[in-house]
Design a protein around this motif. Sequence first.
Motif, PDB file in Angstrom:
ATOM      1  N   GLU A  21       0.855  -1.191   0.000  1.00  0.00           N
ATOM      2  CA  GLU A  21       0.000   0.000   0.000  1.00  0.00           C
ATOM      3  C   GLU A  21       0.882   1.228   0.000  1.00  0.00           C
ATOM      4  N   SER A  22       0.440   2.234  -0.703  1.00  0.00           N
ATOM      5  CA  SER A  22       1.071   3.548  -0.639  1.00  0.00           C
ATOM      6  C   SER A  22      -0.047   4.566  -0.493  1.00  0.00           C
ATOM      7  N   ASP A  23       0.322   5.821  -0.427  1.00  0.00           N
ATOM      8  CA  ASP A  23      -0.712   6.856  -0.311  1.00  0.00           C
ATOM      9  C   ASP A  23      -1.549   6.975  -1.578  1.00  0.00           C
ATOM     10  N   PRO A  36       2.331 -17.898 -11.095  1.00  0.00           N
ATOM     11  CA  PRO A  36       2.652 -18.030  -9.675  1.00  0.00           C
ATOM     12  C   PRO A  36       2.583 -16.703  -8.910  1.00  0.00           C
ATOM     13  N   THR A  37       3.032 -15.627  -9.534  1.00  0.00           N
ATOM     14  CA  THR A  37       2.814 -14.292  -8.986  1.00  0.00           C
ATOM     15  C   THR A  37       1.806 -13.594  -9.884  1.00  0.00           C
ATOM     16  N   HIS A  38       0.694 -13.192  -9.295  1.00  0.00           N
ATOM     17  CA  HIS A  38      -0.322 -12.432 -10.029  1.00  0.00           C
ATOM     18  C   HIS A  38      -0.949 -11.461  -9.038  1.00  0.00           C
ATOM     19  N   VAL A  39      -0.484 -10.227  -9.113  1.00  0.00           N
ATOM     20  CA  VAL A  39      -0.909  -9.180  -8.193  1.00  0.00           C
ATOM     21  C   VAL A  39      -1.510  -8.044  -9.009  1.00  0.00           C
ATOM     22  N   LEU A  40      -2.603  -7.482  -8.509  1.00  0.00           N
ATOM     23  CA  LEU A  40      -3.214  -6.314  -9.140  1.00  0.00           C
ATOM     24  C   LEU A  40      -2.778  -5.073  -8.392  1.00  0.00           C
ATOM     25  N   VAL A  41      -2.423  -4.041  -9.131  1.00  0.00           N
ATOM     26  CA  VAL A  41      -2.063  -2.747  -8.550  1.00  0.00           C
ATOM     27  C   VAL A  41      -3.076  -1.735  -9.052  1.00  0.00           C
ATOM     28  N   ILE A  42      -3.754  -1.063  -8.117  1.00  0.00           N
ATOM     29  CA  ILE A  42      -4.807  -0.116  -8.480  1.00  0.00           C
ATOM     30  C   ILE A  42      -4.547   1.232  -7.826  1.00  0.00           C
ATOM     31  N   PRO A  43      -4.956   2.311  -8.486  1.00  0.00           N
ATOM     32  CA  PRO A  43      -4.910   3.601  -7.807  1.00  0.00           C
ATOM     33  C   PRO A  43      -6.030   3.676  -6.777  1.00  0.00           C
ATOM     34  N   ALA A  54      -4.436   7.984 -17.764  1.00  0.00           N
ATOM     35  CA  ALA A  54      -3.321   8.667 -18.415  1.00  0.00           C
ATOM     36  C   ALA A  54      -3.697  10.096 -18.801  1.00  0.00           C
ATOM     37  N   ALA A  55      -4.925  10.280 -19.274  1.00  0.00           N
ATOM     38  CA  ALA A  55      -5.373  11.618 -19.672  1.00  0.00           C
ATOM     39  C   ALA A  55      -5.627  12.507 -18.465  1.00  0.00           C
ATOM     40  N   ALA A  56      -6.163  11.934 -17.395  1.00  0.00           N
ATOM     41  CA  ALA A  56      -6.570  12.732 -16.231  1.00  0.00           C
ATOM     42  C   ALA A  56      -5.434  13.005 -15.256  1.00  0.00           C
ATOM     43  N   ASP A  57      -4.538  12.019 -15.049  1.00  0.00           N
ATOM     44  CA  ASP A  57      -3.536  12.156 -13.990  1.00  0.00           C
ATOM     45  C   ASP A  57      -2.316  11.288 -14.305  1.00  0.00           C
ATOM     46  N   PRO A  58      -1.458  11.740 -15.218  1.00  0.00           N
ATOM     47  CA  PRO A  58      -0.294  10.929 -15.592  1.00  0.00           C
ATOM     48  C   PRO A  58       0.627  10.608 -14.419  1.00  0.00           C
ATOM     49  N   GLU A  59       0.684  11.496 -13.433  1.00  0.00           N
ATOM     50  CA  GLU A  59       1.527  11.227 -12.261  1.00  0.00           C
ATOM     51  C   GLU A  59       0.999  10.042 -11.459  1.00  0.00           C
ATOM     52  N   LEU A  60      -0.322   9.897 -11.387  1.00  0.00           N
ATOM     53  CA  LEU A  60      -0.904   8.757 -10.690  1.00  0.00           C
ATOM     54  C   LEU A  60      -0.627   7.469 -11.467  1.00  0.00           C
ATOM     55  N   VAL A  66       5.255   2.473 -10.533  1.00  0.00           N
ATOM     56  CA  VAL A  66       6.281   2.362  -9.493  1.00  0.00           C
ATOM     57  C   VAL A  66       5.900   1.262  -8.503  1.00  0.00           C
ATOM     58  N   GLU A  67       4.646   1.253  -8.080  1.00  0.00           N
ATOM     59  CA  GLU A  67       4.190   0.215  -7.145  1.00  0.00           C
ATOM     60  C   GLU A  67       4.250  -1.163  -7.791  1.00  0.00           C
ATOM     61  N   ALA A  68       3.946  -1.264  -9.073  1.00  0.00           N
ATOM     62  CA  ALA A  68       4.028  -2.546  -9.767  1.00  0.00           C
ATOM     63  C   ALA A  68       5.458  -3.080  -9.718  1.00  0.00           C
ATOM     64  N   HIS A  69       6.432  -2.226  -9.954  1.00  0.00           N
ATOM     65  CA  HIS A  69       7.831  -2.662  -9.884  1.00  0.00           C
ATOM     66  C   HIS A  69       8.202  -3.051  -8.453  1.00  0.00           C
ATOM     67  N   ARG A  70       7.713  -2.309  -7.483  1.00  0.00           N
ATOM     68  CA  ARG A  70       7.997  -2.661  -6.080  1.00  0.00           C
ATOM     69  C   ARG A  70       7.384  -4.012  -5.717  1.00  0.00           C
ATOM     70  N   VAL A  71       6.208  -4.308  -6.247  1.00  0.00           N
ATOM     71  CA  VAL A  71       5.605  -5.626  -6.051  1.00  0.00           C
ATOM     72  C   VAL A  71       6.541  -6.695  -6.617  1.00  0.00           C
ATOM     73  N   ALA A  72       7.042  -6.476  -7.834  1.00  0.00           N
ATOM     74  CA  ALA A  72       7.951  -7.442  -8.453  1.00  0.00           C
ATOM     75  C   ALA A  72       9.197  -7.651  -7.587  1.00  0.00           C
ATOM     76  N   GLU A  73       9.722  -6.572  -7.030  1.00  0.00           N
ATOM     77  CA  GLU A  73      10.875  -6.706  -6.130  1.00  0.00           C
ATOM     78  C   GLU A  73      10.503  -7.508  -4.889  1.00  0.00           C
ATOM     79  N   ASP A  74       9.395  -7.154  -4.266  1.00  0.00           N
ATOM     80  CA  ASP A  74       8.948  -7.841  -3.046  1.00  0.00           C
ATOM     81  C   ASP A  74       8.684  -9.323  -3.298  1.00  0.00           C
ATOM     82  N   GLU A  75       8.174  -9.656  -4.471  1.00  0.00           N
ATOM     83  CA  GLU A  75       7.815 -11.030  -4.806  1.00  0.00           C
ATOM     84  C   GLU A  75       9.006 -11.838  -5.337  1.00  0.00           C
TER      85      GLU A  75
END
Length: 114
Positions: A21-23, A36-43, A54-60, A66-75
């Motif tokens: 989880e992040s903010d 074997p690893t299947h994780v969903l990352v949602i805003p 992408a149109a409304a909030d590219p930073e989000l 970023v969180e998807a990559h962190r999941v890959a690292e954690d897993e």
Amino acid sequence: MTDCLFCKIVAGDVPATIVRESDRAVAFRDINPQAPTHVLVIPRDHHPTAAELAAADPELLAAVLVEAHRVAEDEGIAGTGYRIVFNTGEQAGQTVFHVHAHVLGGRGLNWPPG
């Protein structure tokens, strides 16, 4: 949105196996894993599709990646390879219209899929 399954997960009204989880994002295990690893990352904020986010909030959108990559690292799959998939629209297989990234890994992933 009151009828959105993923908004209910963010709010804690529907149980899920949360792995990160992040903010700005939440990551949880898919209930029907395709690898074997299947994780969903949602805003945390509701956006129906990746294109709309992408149109409304590219930073989000960047925060979700970023969180998807962190999941890959954690897993433990960041070093061997993983796939991040956004299904956008019914024809692409999107069934929950709250944008979500699938993080898949832990085995060889042939291309092209489907």
